[in-house]
Design a protein around this motif. Structure first.
Motif, mmCIF file in Angstrom:
data_model
loop_
_atom_site.group_PDB
_atom_site.id
_atom_site.type_symbol
_atom_site.label_atom_id
_atom_site.label_comp_id
_atom_site.label_asym_id
_atom_site.label_seq_id
_atom_site.Cartn_x
_atom_site.Cartn_y
_atom_site.Cartn_z
ATOM 1 N N HIS A 1 0.305 10.694 1.944
ATOM 2 C CA HIS A 1 0.238 9.769 3.083
ATOM 3 C C HIS A 1 -0.549 8.514 2.724
ATOM 4 N N ARG A 2 -1.684 8.749 2.079
ATOM 5 C CA ARG A 2 -2.571 7.634 1.752
ATOM 6 C C ARG A 2 -1.884 6.598 0.853
ATOM 7 N N ALA A 3 -1.097 7.073 -0.106
ATOM 8 C CA ALA A 3 -0.432 6.151 -1.037
ATOM 9 C C ALA A 3 0.467 5.171 -0.281
ATOM 10 N N LEU A 4 1.146 5.664 0.745
ATOM 11 C CA LEU A 4 1.973 4.754 1.552
ATOM 12 C C LEU A 4 1.121 3.904 2.488
ATOM 13 N N ALA A 5 0.106 4.538 3.080
ATOM 14 C CA ALA A 5 -0.691 3.843 4.091
ATOM 15 C C ALA A 5 -1.415 2.629 3.513
ATOM 16 N N VAL B 1 1.689 -4.242 2.507
ATOM 17 C CA VAL B 1 2.909 -4.850 3.086
ATOM 18 C C VAL B 1 2.713 -4.976 4.596
ATOM 19 N N GLU B 2 3.574 -5.750 5.214
ATOM 20 C CA GLU B 2 3.476 -5.971 6.656
ATOM 21 C C GLU B 2 3.689 -4.690 7.443
ATOM 22 N N LEU B 3 3.164 -4.690 8.673
ATOM 23 C CA LEU B 3 3.225 -3.511 9.536
ATOM 24 C C LEU B 3 4.653 -2.993 9.719
ATOM 25 N N GLU B 4 5.604 -3.908 9.864
ATOM 26 C CA GLU B 4 6.979 -3.473 10.155
ATOM 27 C C GLU B 4 7.546 -2.661 8.986
ATOM 28 N N LEU B 5 7.378 -3.173 7.770
ATOM 29 C CA LEU B 5 7.876 -2.473 6.582
ATOM 30 C C LEU B 5 7.095 -1.177 6.358
ATOM 31 N N ARG B 6 5.777 -1.265 6.547
ATOM 32 C CA ARG B 6 4.957 -0.065 6.389
ATOM 33 C C ARG B 6 5.402 1.004 7.384
ATOM 34 N N GLY B 7 5.682 0.556 8.597
ATOM 35 C CA GLY B 7 6.125 1.484 9.637
ATOM 36 C C GLY B 7 7.425 2.177 9.258
ATOM 37 N N ARG B 8 8.349 1.427 8.659
ATOM 38 C CA ARG B 8 9.631 2.051 8.273
ATOM 39 C C ARG B 8 9.418 3.093 7.186
ATOM 40 N N LEU B 9 8.561 2.782 6.223
ATOM 41 C CA LEU B 9 8.292 3.747 5.144
ATOM 42 C C LEU B 9 7.547 4.972 5.679
ATOM 43 N N LEU B 10 6.584 4.721 6.566
ATOM 44 C CA LEU B 10 5.834 5.847 7.130
ATOM 45 C C LEU B 10 6.733 6.717 8.014
ATOM 46 N N LEU C 1 -2.107 17.567 10.055
ATOM 47 C CA LEU C 1 -2.748 16.741 9.034
ATOM 48 C C LEU C 1 -1.940 15.465 8.787
ATOM 49 N N SER C 2 -0.619 15.608 8.739
ATOM 50 C CA SER C 2 0.250 14.446 8.523
ATOM 51 C C SER C 2 0.075 13.424 9.641
ATOM 52 N N GLU C 3 0.026 13.908 10.881
ATOM 53 C CA GLU C 3 -0.106 12.966 11.994
ATOM 54 C C GLU C 3 -1.497 12.337 12.021
ATOM 55 N N ALA C 4 -2.501 13.080 11.556
ATOM 56 C CA ALA C 4 -3.847 12.497 11.472
ATOM 57 C C ALA C 4 -3.834 11.273 10.553
ATOM 58 N N HIS C 5 -3.136 11.403 9.434
ATOM 59 C CA HIS C 5 -3.022 10.271 8.522
ATOM 60 C C HIS C 5 -2.175 9.152 9.128
ATOM 61 N N ARG C 6 -1.066 9.549 9.719
ATOM 62 C CA ARG C 6 -0.133 8.565 10.261
ATOM 63 C C ARG C 6 -0.775 7.714 11.354
ATOM 64 N N ALA C 7 -1.593 8.348 12.198
ATOM 65 C CA ALA C 7 -2.223 7.613 13.300
ATOM 66 C C ALA C 7 -3.068 6.456 12.771
ATOM 67 N N LEU C 8 -3.764 6.685 11.671
ATOM 68 C CA LEU C 8 -4.549 5.595 11.067
ATOM 69 C C LEU C 8 -3.656 4.610 10.320
ATOM 70 N N ALA C 9 -2.677 5.153 9.606
ATOM 71 C CA ALA C 9 -1.830 4.307 8.756
ATOM 72 C C ALA C 9 -1.064 3.273 9.568
ATOM 73 N N MET C 10 -0.749 3.607 10.826
ATOM 74 C CA MET C 10 0.053 2.717 11.665
ATOM 75 C C MET C 10 -0.799 1.715 12.446
ATOM 76 N N LEU C 11 -2.100 1.752 12.292
ATOM 77 C CA LEU C 11 -2.952 0.807 13.027
ATOM 78 C C LEU C 11 -2.566 -0.633 12.689
ATOM 79 N N PRO C 12 -2.377 -1.463 13.698
ATOM 80 C CA PRO C 12 -2.002 -2.860 13.441
ATOM 81 C C PRO C 12 -3.235 -3.691 13.111
ATOM 82 N N VAL C 13 -3.856 -3.371 11.973
ATOM 83 C CA VAL C 13 -5.032 -4.149 11.547
ATOM 84 C C VAL C 13 -4.846 -4.575 10.096
ATOM 85 N N GLU C 14 -5.673 -5.502 9.660
ATOM 86 C CA GLU C 14 -5.556 -6.013 8.296
ATOM 87 C C GLU C 14 -5.829 -4.923 7.268
ATOM 88 N N LEU C 15 -5.302 -5.162 6.058
ATOM 89 C CA LEU C 15 -5.411 -4.183 4.979
ATOM 90 C C LEU C 15 -6.857 -3.781 4.705
#
Lengths: 347, 347
Positions: A138-142, A146-155, B134-148
């Motif tokens: 998960h972390r590798a993708l997160a 890249v922009e949120l939209e592209l990241r969202g599609r991959l996630l 566990l996957s959703e725990a990661h996803r919830a953070l990964a999808m945050l609309p904040v800067e890298l």
């Protein structure tokens, strides 16, 4: 797939494990050993999933490997995590004849005078190792810049792969309770869910999305991936009974002894030959001679031919799906070659 | 913690599970049941971790709950995942007297005529459910609309929490092999790793980082969280032997019967009272009367007092850490009240 260089993926994984091992050293020898075992578990495979990510990415015009490599790493670690947890579910202590994480920690318990807790050490290490691999997938993708939209599609793709694989894994276990052979459709559907989606469909689509591929290309690669993934699995099931163990490295007794629900069995269950075959399926002490008898019966009732035809049918449909201008010729050629290797394997 | 509203977190979790259940219905009843069990596992808790995320976030001036809520959800699901996999490791089929995921799927196997495979259904369902949480725990953070950069800091925190918790969980299992009591320092270190970091330190720091808190505030909240987390666990261990089961809802026999390595035992092991105590620790059929004897001996040798003092010491250090202008007064007050509840619990 030999044309695709996955060297960068291997280097990236080595870097990840080296850093993890260093961090782990603050927490004692057992934890370092856990990371060693996890690295071992993620090595030695054919890196099929990274190769598919990179093939789709470069085949659709992607060039920035600093983006594609983490995506490839993600799918490789997802695979590692699933394999490890699958082994826990099956109580396997070895994979391809070598001790897996559970096996290594069972031995470790013995060496530390905790032989009576070998099972606990084994299960704990394997469950944790799978969790660590899944987290890094998960972390590798997160962390992709890249922009949120592209990241969202991959996630979303990763999420879907996890979701469907879990459904397939659960079906695999609950199916085993069936007193009757499953239908061919049930077997194929479980193969698709448990393996084809995360191993073939999702990596190809991830590479395509990252390369900015068209919706048509992404859709076609998904269909191809799912079909070819099933073809691989169907062929594995055939080789599990009719293969040459010297060439496949796999016993032709295990699947029969476990009563594994394959399309061979599913088809045989619909024929008049079934009553004669049934007593051998799931017989824990099945002999070589009995296995030879079963093979004869599976041939005679048409099950082998039906299974072969089903694999070939999936192969042909996979290749046919590629026949569109949305897939550039070099990529189409490479995937056609790959498709051939799915079915034409050592018997 | 009652001042902190975690209603939004509950709503978000409900929405997530409703969507997952709908998707799962394409894959059969068993998979829907798995998601039902997972939702059940994530409900009924006190939502301590989300409350800590939100307390630090709002206490340091954060206002946008559309950002803080997914972070709070992430730590709640991380907790759910760890609890589920911990139960698999311990072979527990119930939690707080109610069937857990494994228990539910063992019953489900029976109901589907697969009683001989109840163990496989139980382990499979629980391992998969933990993976999904566990996957959703990661996803919830990964999808945050904040800067890298901000996303990276939050993901690092989650990664660290997973990494250290796994180390602690492994230590917990390997420690059990010790033929002698552990040292107090070993017990505290395992509590810190297994629980305090992911349950207290990381949620507080995540809220602080998201609110744009100063490095000092983030550091102080981390120290506070780790200390208070240990204080909670030390108190749990004391209540596990000296508590009132009617009030704690926990038997005072279980820990003694399992030979759980607590600071009570660690301290007793250093005293002349140990030879008299040792035979009762890890005695699977320990009676109520024997437990009363052990309690008397643990008091007499000073172990209870030492454990109490250690918990109070952690509490005091946690509160002292807050004594800085970097932590605004309202947040400091709330965390001080929380600290008090760690130690002053029903005995």
């Amino acid at each position: 797939m030999h044309e695709i260089q996955t060297v960068g993926v291997g280097t990236e994984l080595q870097r990840f494990f080296a850093a993890a091992r260093l961090r782990a050293s603050d927490y004692g020898d057992h934890y370092v050993a856990l990371w060693d075992s996890l690295e071992h578990a993620s090595s030695g495979g054919k890196r099929v999933r990274p190769a598919l990510v990179l093939a789709a990415f470069t085949g659709l015009g992607g060039t920035d490997l600093t983006l594609a490599t983490p995506v490839a790493v993600s799918f490789e670690l997802l695979h590692t995590a699933f394999v490890i947890h699958d082994d826990v579910i099956d109580h396997d202590l070895a994979r391809r004849g070598v001790a897996n994480i559970a096996g290594r920690f069972a031995e470790r318990a013995l060496a530390h005078g905790a032989g009576d807790q070998a099972g606990a050490w084994a299960a704990t290490a394997a469950i944790l190792a799978g969790d660590l691999a899944l987290s890094e997938a998960h972390r590798a993708l997160a962390m992709l810049p890249v922009e949120l939209e592209l990241r969202g599609r991959l996630l979303d793709l990763l999420d879907r792969a996890v979701f469907i694989s879990a459904a397939g894994e659960l079906a695999d276990v609950t199916n085993a309770a069936s007193k009757h052979p499953l239908t061919v459709a049930q077997v194929v559907s479980t193969l698709e869910q448990k393996t084809a989606v995360y191993s073939f469909e999702a990596p190809l689509q991830a590479g395509a999305i990252l390369a900015g591929g068209s919706d048509e290309a992404i859709g076609v690669l998904g269909s191809y991936g799912r079909l070819i993934g099933v073809a691989f699995q169907l062929t594995d099931d055939i080789l599990g009974v009719f293969g040459d163990p010297e060439k496949t490295g796999k016993s032709v007794l295990t699947d029969l002894r476990e009563g594994k629900q394959t399309t061979l069995i599913a088809h045989a269950g619909t024929t008049t030959g079934w009553p004669e075959i049934a007593p051998y399926i799931g017989k824990p002490d099945l002999t070589e001679a009995e296995a030879a008898t079963v093979r004869g019966l599976l041939r005679a009732c048409g099950a082998l031919q039906a299974a072969d035809e089903l694999a070939t049918d999936h192969l042909n449909r996979a290749v046919a799906a590629l026949d569109t201008a949305a897939v550039p010729a070099p990529l189409r050629e490479m995937l056609t070659v790959l498709a051939g290797t799915a079915v034409n394997r050592t018997r």
